[in-house]
Scaffold this active site. Sequence first.
Site, PDB file in Angstrom:
ATOM      1  N   ASP A 133       0.995  -0.974   0.004  1.00 22.51           N
ATOM      2  CA  ASP A 133       0.021   0.248  -0.159  1.00 22.51           C
ATOM      3  C   ASP A 133       0.502   1.175   0.169  1.00 22.51           C
ATOM      4  O   ASP A 133       1.831   1.402   0.932  1.00 22.51           O
ATOM      5  CB  ASP A 133      -1.414  -0.125   1.338  1.00 22.51           C
ATOM      6  CG  ASP A 133      -1.625   0.893   1.679  1.00 22.51           C
ATOM      7  OD1 ASP A 133      -1.557   2.397   0.731  1.00 22.51           O
ATOM      8  OD2 ASP A 133      -2.352   1.191   2.609  1.00 22.51           O
ATOM      9  N   LYS A 187      -3.153  -3.036   7.610  1.00 23.22           N
ATOM     10  CA  LYS A 187      -2.190  -4.172   7.854  1.00 23.22           C
ATOM     11  C   LYS A 187      -2.538  -5.278   7.151  1.00 23.22           C
ATOM     12  O   LYS A 187      -1.597  -4.041   5.921  1.00 23.22           O
ATOM     13  CB  LYS A 187      -4.699  -5.431   7.935  1.00 23.22           C
ATOM     14  CG  LYS A 187      -4.676  -5.080   9.544  1.00 23.22           C
ATOM     15  CD  LYS A 187      -4.682  -6.021   9.958  1.00 23.22           C
ATOM     16  CE  LYS A 187      -5.636  -6.856  11.805  1.00 23.22           C
ATOM     17  NZ  LYS A 187      -4.819  -6.456  13.050  1.00 23.22           N
ATOM     18  N   TYR A 247       0.949   0.287  15.325  1.00 20.01           N
ATOM     19  CA  TYR A 247      -0.232  -0.039  13.691  1.00 20.01           C
ATOM     20  C   TYR A 247      -0.009   0.882  12.522  1.00 20.01           C
ATOM     21  O   TYR A 247       0.530   2.231  12.759  1.00 20.01           O
ATOM     22  CB  TYR A 247      -1.693   0.222  14.576  1.00 20.01           C
ATOM     23  CG  TYR A 247      -2.228  -0.138  13.345  1.00 20.01           C
ATOM     24  CD1 TYR A 247      -2.815  -1.222  12.845  1.00 20.01           C
ATOM     25  CD2 TYR A 247      -3.061   1.171  12.840  1.00 20.01           C
ATOM     26  CE1 TYR A 247      -4.079  -1.482  12.189  1.00 20.01           C
ATOM     27  CE2 TYR A 247      -4.024   1.229  11.619  1.00 20.01           C
ATOM     28  CZ  TYR A 247      -4.286  -0.502  11.234  1.00 20.01           C
ATOM     29  OH  TYR A 247      -5.006  -0.211  10.271  1.00 20.01           O
TER      30      TYR A 247
HETATM   31  P1  13P Z   1      -5.221  -0.308   5.304  1.00 18.35           P
HETATM   32  O1  13P Z   1      -4.196  -1.863   5.775  1.00 18.35           O
HETATM   33  O2  13P Z   1      -5.463  -1.323   4.148  1.00 18.35           O
HETATM   34  O3  13P Z   1      -3.829   0.360   4.837  1.00 18.35           O
HETATM   35  O4  13P Z   1      -5.803   0.126   6.148  1.00 18.35           O
HETATM   36  C1  13P Z   1      -5.769   0.482   6.362  1.00 18.35           C
HETATM   37  C2  13P Z   1      -6.888   1.491   8.131  1.00 18.35           C
HETATM   38  O5  13P Z   1      -6.795   2.139   8.998  1.00 18.35           O
HETATM   39  C3  13P Z   1      -8.016   1.262   7.361  1.00 18.35           C
HETATM   40  O6  13P Z   1      -9.469   1.433   8.306  1.00 18.35           O
HETATM   41 MG    MG Z   2      -3.857   2.053   3.727  1.00 21.53          MG
HETATM   42 MG    MG Z   3      -4.563  -2.428   2.616  1.00 21.80          MG
END
Ligand code: 13P
Ligand code: MG
Ligand code: MG
Length: 366
Positions: free
Chosen positions: A11, A233, A230
């Site tokens: 990402d 994900k 964090y």
């Molecule tokens: P991603 O891991 O896809 O970037 O999403 C992060 C997030 O906080 C979605 O609410």
């Molecule tokens: Mg993202």
């Molecule tokens: Mg993502």
Amino acid sequence: MKTTLSIIKADIGSIGGHIMPSKKLIKRVIEYVESEGKKLVTDFFVSHTGDDIAILFAHTNGVGYEQLHKLAWDAFIAGTEVAKKQGLYGAGQDLLKDSFSGNVKGMGPAVAEMEFEERPNEPFVMFAADKTDPGAYNLPLYLMFCDPMYNSGLILSPNMAKGFRFVIMDVAHTEGDKVIELNAPEELYDIAALLRDNERYVVESVWSRETGEIAAVACTSRLHNIAGKYTGKDDPVMLVRCQGPFPATGEVLAPFNLGHYVAGFMRGSHTGPLMPVKMNSSVSFFDGPPVVSAMGFCVHEQKLTEAADCFDHPYWDYIRNNVSRKATEIRQQGFSGAAMLPYSELEYGGIVKKMEKLEPKFKVRG
Ligand code: 13P
Ligand code: MG
Ligand code: MG
Ligand code: 13P
């Protein structure tokens, strides 16, 4: 000559929040690989799933090849520059290190790679998921390789009679790769006992016990273990070979009709059903639901066919409706209980500060 398939995904920036990458961003990544990858790769394919861009490479350099990883890293850096110029959200989100150091594993991007001797026909499916983590593939892999309720070939085909070997990683062990090998069907209950815990034990690879060949490989990285906080994900990718000594393509896809509940969804902190979606889909409701796309290919002499968009079929519209219902139902209980992940999964996020503030306010009654 052996063929290597490598998926490297990241990402690196997204339109409108964590929704999807921009056309310009994707174009830049493709251009970069096209111009810089000529000598390294025989073919490649770029797609996005939610806000994650996955590059599938076909080449002959084996897994973990430094120059290929560098090519992917540099393509993502080039894309990040565009993301910054466009003011995209989370530009460079998954590039967690300042400079490339040999292998993108442990640097943020997700990786799944396998090397094999091509069969005369070599069908495989690449999976890419968003708003979830690598454990999301545990149950589908178990069902497609161990369960005749999903994989009829375990009964009907002579080529799978001996079953499959699972390599499972303890992803909580961050000092190195801690893995266990277990055989299906003899050790089915041990496999299930581990795969039950999607946040701790993750299938790294599956091997045919008939031929010894690699059948499937999934990424196992956990971003919060790399970043210590964090950062989104892990949004995992996976490669599965099909037909012959492996499950038929339809058997590989079958377990995804469950829309099983996985970790992820909004802020990577909730439980949601995994929705099978078409190639290049976005996310929406509550930054989700968690989504998975499946692209089928054949590879021949390291050249890829066009992608068959495996979840682009009327059958899966029906499944998507069911999964939408499951997503709506669990969202009705907001933060409560099973709807939000346990503290152990949230402790890399902002809630830690809140708990620290509250702790001294507790009083123990005499
Ligand atoms: P991603 O891991 O896809 O970037 O999403 C992060 C997030 O906080 C979605 O609410
Ligand atoms: Mg993202
Ligand atoms: Mg993502
Ligand atoms: P074919 O008869 O085309 O080989 O298909 C068999 C099969 O595996 C269907 O799932």
